[in-house]
Design a protein around this motif. Structure first.
Motif, PDB file in Angstrom:
ATOM      1  N   THR A  55       0.824  -1.216   0.000  1.00  0.00           N
ATOM      2  CA  THR A  55       0.000   0.000   0.000  1.00  0.00           C
ATOM      3  C   THR A  55       0.854   1.261   0.000  1.00  0.00           C
ATOM      4  O   THR A  55       0.385   2.326  -0.406  1.00  0.00           O
ATOM      5  N   ALA A  56       2.111   1.143   0.458  1.00  0.00           N
ATOM      6  CA  ALA A  56       2.989   2.320   0.483  1.00  0.00           C
ATOM      7  C   ALA A  56       3.677   2.559  -0.849  1.00  0.00           C
ATOM      8  O   ALA A  56       4.129   3.683  -1.117  1.00  0.00           O
ATOM      9  N   LEU A  57       3.779   1.531  -1.699  1.00  0.00           N
ATOM     10  CA  LEU A  57       4.520   1.686  -2.953  1.00  0.00           C
ATOM     11  C   LEU A  57       3.921   2.747  -3.878  1.00  0.00           C
ATOM     12  O   LEU A  57       4.667   3.572  -4.429  1.00  0.00           O
ATOM     13  N   PRO A  58       2.596   2.800  -4.098  1.00  0.00           N
ATOM     14  CA  PRO A  58       2.050   3.860  -4.958  1.00  0.00           C
ATOM     15  C   PRO A  58       2.311   5.273  -4.441  1.00  0.00           C
ATOM     16  O   PRO A  58       2.714   6.144  -5.223  1.00  0.00           O
ATOM     17  N   PRO A  59       2.120   5.560  -3.114  1.00  0.00           N
ATOM     18  CA  PRO A  59       2.491   6.898  -2.652  1.00  0.00           C
ATOM     19  C   PRO A  59       3.974   7.209  -2.844  1.00  0.00           C
ATOM     20  O   PRO A  59       4.338   8.346  -3.171  1.00  0.00           O
ATOM     21  N   LEU A  60       4.830   6.214  -2.657  1.00  0.00           N
ATOM     22  CA  LEU A  60       6.245   6.424  -2.910  1.00  0.00           C
ATOM     23  C   LEU A  60       6.481   6.765  -4.381  1.00  0.00           C
ATOM     24  O   LEU A  60       7.272   7.650  -4.707  1.00  0.00           O
ATOM     25  N   SER A  61       5.773   6.050  -5.266  1.00  0.00           N
ATOM     26  CA  SER A  61       5.935   6.299  -6.702  1.00  0.00           C
ATOM     27  C   SER A  61       5.501   7.706  -7.082  1.00  0.00           C
ATOM     28  O   SER A  61       6.083   8.316  -7.985  1.00  0.00           O
ATOM     29  N   MET A  62       4.487   8.225  -6.399  1.00  0.00           N
ATOM     30  CA  MET A  62       4.012   9.572  -6.687  1.00  0.00           C
ATOM     31  C   MET A  62       4.895  10.634  -6.046  1.00  0.00           C
ATOM     32  O   MET A  62       5.361  11.570  -6.705  1.00  0.00           O
ATOM     33  N   ASP A  63       5.167  10.497  -4.747  1.00  0.00           N
ATOM     34  CA  ASP A  63       5.732  11.605  -3.979  1.00  0.00           C
ATOM     35  C   ASP A  63       7.252  11.680  -4.009  1.00  0.00           C
ATOM     36  O   ASP A  63       7.820  12.755  -3.829  1.00  0.00           O
ATOM     37  N   MET A  64       7.946  10.553  -4.208  1.00  0.00           N
ATOM     38  CA  MET A  64       9.395  10.617  -4.349  1.00  0.00           C
ATOM     39  C   MET A  64       9.792  11.441  -5.567  1.00  0.00           C
ATOM     40  O   MET A  64      10.866  12.053  -5.611  1.00  0.00           O
ATOM     41  N   TYR A  65       8.919  11.470  -6.539  1.00  0.00           N
ATOM     42  CA  TYR A  65       9.186  12.116  -7.819  1.00  0.00           C
ATOM     43  C   TYR A  65       8.947  13.623  -7.772  1.00  0.00           C
ATOM     44  O   TYR A  65       9.437  14.363  -8.635  1.00  0.00           O
ATOM     45  N   LEU A  66       8.194  14.097  -6.760  1.00  0.00           N
ATOM     46  CA  LEU A  66       7.810  15.512  -6.724  1.00  0.00           C
ATOM     47  C   LEU A  66       9.004  16.471  -6.737  1.00  0.00           C
ATOM     48  O   LEU A  66       8.991  17.450  -7.497  1.00  0.00           O
ATOM     49  N   PRO A  67      10.068  16.247  -5.931  1.00  0.00           N
ATOM     50  CA  PRO A  67      11.179  17.203  -5.963  1.00  0.00           C
ATOM     51  C   PRO A  67      11.911  17.247  -7.303  1.00  0.00           C
ATOM     52  O   PRO A  67      12.666  18.193  -7.564  1.00  0.00           O
ATOM     53  N   ALA A  68      11.689  16.242  -8.150  1.00  0.00           N
ATOM     54  CA  ALA A  68      12.427  16.159  -9.412  1.00  0.00           C
ATOM     55  C   ALA A  68      11.710  16.831 -10.575  1.00  0.00           C
ATOM     56  O   ALA A  68      12.270  16.882 -11.680  1.00  0.00           O
TER      57      ALA A  68
END
Length: 441
Positions: A55-68
């Motif tokens: 369940t944490a993988l999709p939020p990681l996929s979305m939010d890790m990318y935000l600073p980039a």
């Protein structure tokens, strides 16, 4: 599968309330669970961590990318509006993928669709590392979201396979502890990755995480849906099952109430960066601190719900209280942001946002638990509807927070209040918890 969306065994245990919706006449005894499911439950912490990772993988996929995002704009020579579509594509994929994977898991079991989704996720993420154009990046971000949706929908279905009643509500609260941390730490992780590499390194890290999680699922997550409980029909049967679920007034009430509460949360996530920093003049560090505090509040109340309240008071009472607090907090935010109390400053607004976010810890796990409690016969399809509804309503509400420009926080408060009142109306008008209490002996 009957078109009403409930099995024959459930029909034998149900009575009509007079409103055209079948409600349990008493505690429904679940059929004996298979040995594999019992073994999976005994693993305890390991299963919790695996499902929490899914369940944490999709939020990681979305939010890790935000600073980039700015770096992607420069590297691929694309307009910022086009690069934003990489986020939209991933979110859209997560919403639509659940509708596909949920019925697949009801037909073929949980493991095979989950492993297939994880493998496709890894491949799509790895291709994003080498994407030469923004168009290709958008396409594979869509595929990444479609495949990553398998983790969200099947994790909920596995919980429904293994647990029932109060146990299920407690487990959802525990999952919230894990999945709630992911959006908080993901941008921080992304920022640290950017210190040692470029934006492609973020997708490389996500690829490694996907590979590790796939191996963990393959080795330790056992099948939880026995063959005799699987659906054998095709697309038509899946559609009839979903239609039957939607025809269940109480299930739809919990689904829409939970989705509207999620939309209020999504409005906060979308608007808070500019509200806190641009309107109230906070620094990025202060915003990060407030965002983290609000997330801790949500997680803490979720744990209070699972560890203390569940089993002592009914899930509907906890849910009703949570929705009431959300309505009151949204009302207070609207009054403060519209100037009724004058220029109130950041602290009162931040306090209102904290209360609203914390109350989500009562609303979100209990709507999921109450909805899935009615759907043992089709947990995958029910989980798909719950997830897709939340993402779609959240995606609709998100752009509305900026409809009046960047100089006012009123649209955010209006969206939150409308969603909160709508959630309460669905809970009272469709779920009718007093009738469910009266139906029990």
């Amino acid at each position: 599968m009957p078109e009403s969306g409930v099995s024959r065994a459930q029909h034998a245990h149900m009575t009509d309330t007079g409103a055209g919706t079948a409600l349990p006449a008493g505690p429904v005894t679940s059929p004996p669970r298979p040995a594999a499911t019992a073994a999976a439950r005994r693993t305890g912490l390991l299963v919790t961590l695996v499902l929490g990772g899914l369940t944490a993988l999709p939020p990681l996929s979305m939010d890790m990318y935000l600073p980039a995002l700015p770096a992607v704009t420069d590297a691929l020579h694309a307009p910022a509006s086009t690069v934003q579509l990489t986020l939209t594509a991933c979110l859209t994929g997560m919403a639509l993928g659940q509708v596909v994977v949920g019925p697949m898991s009801d037909r073929w079991g949980r493991r095979r669709p989950l492993l297939l989704g994880m493998i496709i996720y890894v491949i799509a993420t790895a291709i994003c590392v080498f994407a030469p154009t923004v168009e290709l990046l958008i396409g594979f971000r869509l595929l990444q979201g479609l495949a990553g949706a398998a983790g969200i929908v099947i994790a909920r279905a596995v919980v429904r396979d293994m647990y029932d009643g109060m146990e299920m509500a407690r487990f959802f609260s525990t999952l919230m502890l894990i999945s709630g941390v992911a959006p908080v730490i993901a941008p921080v992780i992304g920022g640290q990755v950017l210190r040692i590499t470029d934006w492609r390194g973020i997708f490389a890290v996500l690829t490694v995480v996907g590979i590790l999680l796939t191996l963990v699922v393959w080795k330790w997550l056992q099948e939880t849906l026995p063959a005799e409980e699987r659906h054998t029909g095709g697309i038509g049967d899946a559609l009839r099952t979903m239609r039957g679920l939607l025809a269940d007034r109480v299930f739809s009430g919990y689904m829409i109430a939970g989705s509207l509460a999620f939309a209020a949360l999504f409005a906060y996530v979308s608007a808070s960066p500019f509200v806190v920093q641009e309107i109230y003049g906070a620094s990025p560090q202060t915003f990060s601190l407030l965002f983290g505090i609000n997330s801790v509040g949500l997680i803490a109340v979720g744990q209070i719900n699972g560890k203390i309240l569940v089993g002592r008071i009914s899930l509907d009472k906890a849910l009703g209280f949570g929705l009431s607090v959300i309505v009151l907090a949204a009302t207070a935010l609207l009054l403060m942001t519209s100037g009724v109390f004058g220029d109130v400053g950041l602290v009162p607004v931040a306090t209102g946002l904290f209360v609203l976010m914390s109350a989500m810890g009562l609303a979100m796990p209990n709507t999921n638990a109450q909805a899935l409690m009615r759907t043992k016969h089709a947990a995958g399809s029910a989980s798909a509807l719950l997830g897709t509804s939340s993402f779609l309503i959240g995606a609709i509400a998100s752009p509305l927070v900026g409809i009046a420009g960047e100089a006012t926080a009123v649209p955010m408060a209006v969206v939150q209040l409308v969603c909160a009142v709508g959630a309460m109306a669905c809970f009272l008008g469709l779920c009718r918890p007093w009738q469910q209490v009266a139906a029990r002996p």
